[in-house]
Enzyme design. Structure first.
Site, mmCIF file in Angstrom:
data_model
loop_
_atom_site.group_PDB
_atom_site.id
_atom_site.type_symbol
_atom_site.label_atom_id
_atom_site.label_comp_id
_atom_site.label_asym_id
_atom_site.label_seq_id
_atom_site.Cartn_x
_atom_site.Cartn_y
_atom_site.Cartn_z
ATOM 1 N N CYS A 435 -20.597 32.835 56.881
ATOM 2 C CA CYS A 435 -21.334 32.866 55.718
ATOM 3 C C CYS A 435 -22.929 33.708 56.337
ATOM 4 C CB CYS A 435 -21.769 31.496 55.106
ATOM 5 S SG CYS A 435 -20.324 31.300 54.030
ATOM 6 N N LYS A 438 -23.167 37.134 54.166
ATOM 7 C CA LYS A 438 -23.261 37.080 52.897
ATOM 8 C C LYS A 438 -24.478 38.120 52.576
ATOM 9 C CE LYS A 438 -23.177 33.185 50.463
ATOM 10 N NZ LYS A 438 -23.179 31.663 49.951
ATOM 11 N N ASP A 485 -6.357 40.962 43.625
ATOM 12 C CA ASP A 485 -6.094 42.357 44.173
ATOM 13 C C ASP A 485 -7.325 42.698 44.816
ATOM 14 O OD1 ASP A 485 -3.822 43.998 44.049
ATOM 15 O OD2 ASP A 485 -3.770 43.695 41.951
ATOM 16 N N GLY A 558 -17.895 34.751 41.748
ATOM 17 C CA GLY A 558 -17.548 35.693 42.958
ATOM 18 C C GLY A 558 -18.384 35.465 43.991
ATOM 19 N N SER A 560 -20.022 37.905 47.505
ATOM 20 C CA SER A 560 -20.371 39.054 48.233
ATOM 21 C C SER A 560 -20.734 38.953 49.688
ATOM 22 C CB SER A 560 -21.295 39.959 47.206
ATOM 23 O OG SER A 560 -22.359 39.040 47.154
#
Ligand SMILES: Cc1cc2nc3c(=O)[nH]c(=O)nc-3n(C[C@H](O)[C@H](O)[C@H](O)COP(=O)(O)OP(=O)(O)OC[C@H]3O[C@@H](n4cnc5c(N)ncnc54)[C@H](O)[C@@H]3O)c2cc1C
Length: 776
Positions: A435, A438, A485, A558, A560
């Protein structure tokens, strides 16, 4: 939902981007600058070229193109390919404004692009102040619009029942040269067709004399040539009004004209008015000798759109070219905070003006000479110039002959703020995994703050009230269809990449006949200075969310993270109906093909090969742009149409290529598919790429599946074979449709904009012991 980033525990990224030089317009100065940047790269400085067109014309050869001596490719610089070869980003878009405070360039129909320094080389368009001129006359610039009109005019003359009348407005070098080139070509065309009596009549209007900036000898020679060629010259005759099919001179006389071409004094684009930059009366940007705007030190201009304070220059390509190198040097000096260098234009310059028939006149100050040899000399100069920008062969970079990048300084003297210095240092330090990889919270929230996400009553906890995970209700009578995907970027335009990634992910849902409902995303962005990371993330997510919104799919969450490369993926959820017994209805699966069905494909293939070629700067810009347009076309309407016409099975074409996905349908259906190789719709340039051995890295693995083809040896010898196993990104739908409905289904697909959709094979019973695919 929070998912830990999939990265190695530690990674050391390449030099982070700390500054952005944005080039607006692919004019002559910027192509020269691109070469310079490639030969003298500044680490940490990203170059982005934004242009409305992927191919920009070289003005010196344009009349020769009109006269029929050159092809389109002879006279156009392929900007997309030049950028790929020189390491610059290429964004095909129209610039419509500047926010100088926010340091962003506004683009039509897509998000803004950030800059540290911006350079404008957008050329000029003729000032069409006469009433009706804007509606009824054709400006010779921008040249793409003129080219389309020119091709239409060629066609019109070929089918005319009477000689057409063509009026050229403007008696400078551009107007005269264009007039003679058109006259030469149209007379040659009509003569070759045995219709010499239908050659058009030409009229040239000029508000003063002919070629007013050239010497009298040159003027006399052109007066003679125009007379010999039957062009009626109207001196001191400004055109005051244009109506459909006719024009009126300032003297009040009307004249019939089937086509009116405008080649008068040119000025800068209308959008420049709102930039707050100091402009001349004809909207050209006032610049110092350093090509820097007199208003804003972060803005530069070159070529026709620049008006130097200390020099009155003619609007000519030769000056635009000469400005390229000093412009590039000063742009680099500006981002480094170094003093700029002045550019001193030459006082006299050589103009080589052609007469259409491979004859040219040279004009320099008081000198002038002419001959067929002058044309050959001009041709040699022009071709040599174009050669510097042509990227040829399998290894695109080799085409930029003489281009040897200088050893770049590892530590450019770019002055960073203390914050930026810290961010840049952190970006090149050993990076953490887990993490720790991130994207920083403030960067992320700024990047996403203006993202408009499609509201959805089923989303109980989503992006607007973030928590550890999203909560989504499944509507009654529905079942969820899940798919995921993820891939790394293959284009350097994050907005376009975001659109394609989202479209690709949704393809699975459309193929199943599901209605997209919600999505979560995972993105990796290379570490760097906050402003650049934020901009990349914003561009990418904006592109993706626009596509999701259009499909009725709500982004609910989500993750990132940092990664060596830009990458994006989606877990998408769709809805299908379930009946009272809990059985799904209306779902289209791969395994429903019936003998007798016709196999339809909705989009052309070849993206794998084309982007393998693009990665080596070996694909033409227009091929790449056409492939991108195909990849962002949604499969949603196609899926609905296929269902409406009773499709029995469907899948979307992706990584395993046409053969792989056909087999995935044929096997569970227990049938054999006869593929008609000649009928396959191909993306422009795809065949050329595979013929040059430019293949996707997945190609080899896909090609090893030849045992699924009955006549494999014969099939593999076919020149199109590599495209049958070419992996597709955001490919079309492959569906079997009952034969009686296939034609109507295709017509409906064409009407919806799937112009390349076609029947590529048929389904038959599987002969005992045979492979599931046979090629004919
Ligand atoms: C018929 C004709 C013949 C000529 N022959 C000669 C000649 O032989 N020698 C000579 O020296 N000069 C010639 N000229 C003049 C010459 O064409 C111009 O001076 C020259 O093209 C200017 O170059 P530029 O670099 O400023 O811009 P351009 O070459 O015009 O390039 C501008 C680029 O910017 C792009 N662009 C424009 N607006 C935007 C926007 N808003 N957003 C994004 N992109 C944008 C355009 O698509 C284009 O690619 C001729 C002109 C004409 C009309």
């Amino acid at each position: 939902m929070r998912v830990a980033a999939q990265s190695t525990p530690m990674q050391t990224p390449a030099t982070p981007i700390v500054r952005d030089i944005v080039l607006v317009g692919g004019g002559h100065s910027h192509v020269v600058a691109l070469r310079y940047f490639a030969m003298h790269p500044l680490p940490g400085v990203r170059i982005t070229l934004i242009c409305t067109d992927a191919h920009t014309p070289y003005s010196g050869m344009l009349p020769g193109y009109v006269a029929g001596h050159y092809s389109y490719d002879d006279v156009h610089i392929d900007l997309c390919r030049l950028c790929a070869a020189t390491g610059a980003r290429f964004i095909q878009a129209e610039v419509i404004g500047l926010d100088r405070e926010a340091r962003t360039v506004h683009l039509r129909d897509r998000p803004d692009i950030e800059y540290d320094v911006v350079s404008i080389n957008t050329g000029s368009t003729p000032q069409m102040r006469a009433p009706g001129a804007a509606e009824h006359a054709v400006p010779v610039k921008p040249i793409t619009g003129f080219n389309q009109r020119w091709l239409q005019l060629l066609d019109k003359v070929a089918h005319a029942k009477r000689p057409l009348t063509i009026a050229i407005v403007g008696g400078g070098a551009g107007g005269v040269e264009l007039c003679l080139a058109m006259q030469y070509r149209l007379r040659a065309e009509t003569q070759a067709a045995g219709r010499a009596d239908l050659a058009p009549e030409f009229h040239l209007f000029t508000s003063d004399g002919l070629l007013p900036t050239h010497n009298t000898g040159v003027q006399r020679r052109f007066t003679q040539v125009l007379a010999e060629r039957g062009v009626q010259v109207h001196l001191q005759t400004p055109v005051a009004e244009v109506q459909a099919g006719r024009l009126r001179s300032a003297q009040g006389e009307w004249m019939e004209a089937d086509e009116v071409l405008w080649v008068t004094q040119a000025g800068g684009g209308v959008w420049l008015q709102d930039t707050g930059l100091a402009l001349t009366d004809n909207r050209c940007i006032r610049v110092h000798d350093t090509l820097q705007s007199i208003t804003d030190p972060r803005v530069f201009a070159a070529g026709d759109v620049a008006a130097m304070e200390n020099f009155a220059l003619e609007k000519a390509g030769v000056f635009a070219v000469r400005m390229g190198m000093p412009l590039a040097i000063n742009l680099q000096r500006a981002v480094q905070g170094l003093p700029l260098q002045p550019y001193r234009p030459q006082r006299h310059w050589l103009a080589l003006i052609s007469t259409g028939d491979k004859f040219a006149v040279a004009s320099r100050g008081a000198l002038g000479f002419a001959g067929a040899w002058v044309w050959r000399w001009k041709d040699w100069i022009d071709r040599r110039f174009m050669q510097r920008f042509s990227v040829q062969g399998v290894d695109g970079l080799a085409g930029l002959s003489g281009m040897t990048p200088s050893t770049a300084s590892a530590n450019p003297s770019i002055q960073l703020s203390p914050d930026e210095a810290q961010q840049a240092q952190a970006a090149v330090a050993m990076r953490c995994g887990g993490c720790g990889a991130k994207v920083g919270a403030s960067v992320l929230s700024r990047a996403l703050q203006n993202l408009w996400v499609q509201p959805n009553p089923d989303v109980l906890l989503g992006l607007d009230s973030p928590d550890d995970a999203a909560v989504v209700r499944v509507p009654p009578g529905k079942a969820l269809v899940h798919s995921v995907d993820f891939f790394r970027a293959f284009v350097d335009d994050p907005y376009m990449f975001g659109r394609i990634a989202a479209n690709h992910a949704l393809g699975d849902l459309f193929a199943m006949g599901a209605q997209p409902h919600t999505a979560t995303t995972i993105a990796t962005v290379p570490p760097g200075v906050d402003r650049q990371v934020e901009a990349t993330l914003r561009q990418m997510m904006q592109g993706a969310v626009e596509v999701l919104n259009a499909a009725g799919c709500t982004l609910v969450g989500g993750h990132s993270g940092e990664g060596a490369e830009l990458a994006l993926g989606f877990a998408v959820n769709g809805l299908v109906d379930v009946d009272v017994d809990g059985q799904m209805t209306g779902v289209l699966r791969k395994g429903g093909m019936q003998p007798g069905d016709v196999l339809l494909l909705t989009k052309p293939i070849g993206t794998g090969a084309l982007f393998a070629a693009h990665g080596r700067a070996a694909a033409k810009g227009r091929w790449v742009q056409a492939a991108l347009s195909s990849m962002v076309q949604s499969n949603q309407a196609a899926a609905e149409t296929l269902r409406r016409f009773g499709a029995t099975a469907c899948t979307d074409l992706t990584g395993f290529g046409l053969i792989g996905h056909t087999v995935e349908m044929a096997r569970p259906s227990g049938v054999q598919v006869v593929l008609d190789v000649a009928a396959l719709p191909l993306l422009d340039g795809a065949l050329e790429c595979v013929q040059q051995g430019l293949l996707s890295s997945l190609h080899g693995a896909n090609a090893r599946q030849q045992h699924v083809v009955q006549n494999a040896a014969e099939a593999m010898a076919h020149p199109r074979w590599p495209l049958l196993v070419d992996p597709q990104t955001a490919g079309g739908l492959l569906a079997s449709v009952p034969a009686p409905d296939a034609l109507a289904c295709l017509e409906a697909l064409h009407a919806q904009g799937y112009g390349a959709a076609c029947a590529i094979g048929r389904v038959q019973a599987l002969p005992q012991g045979q492979a599931p695919v046979v090629l004919v």
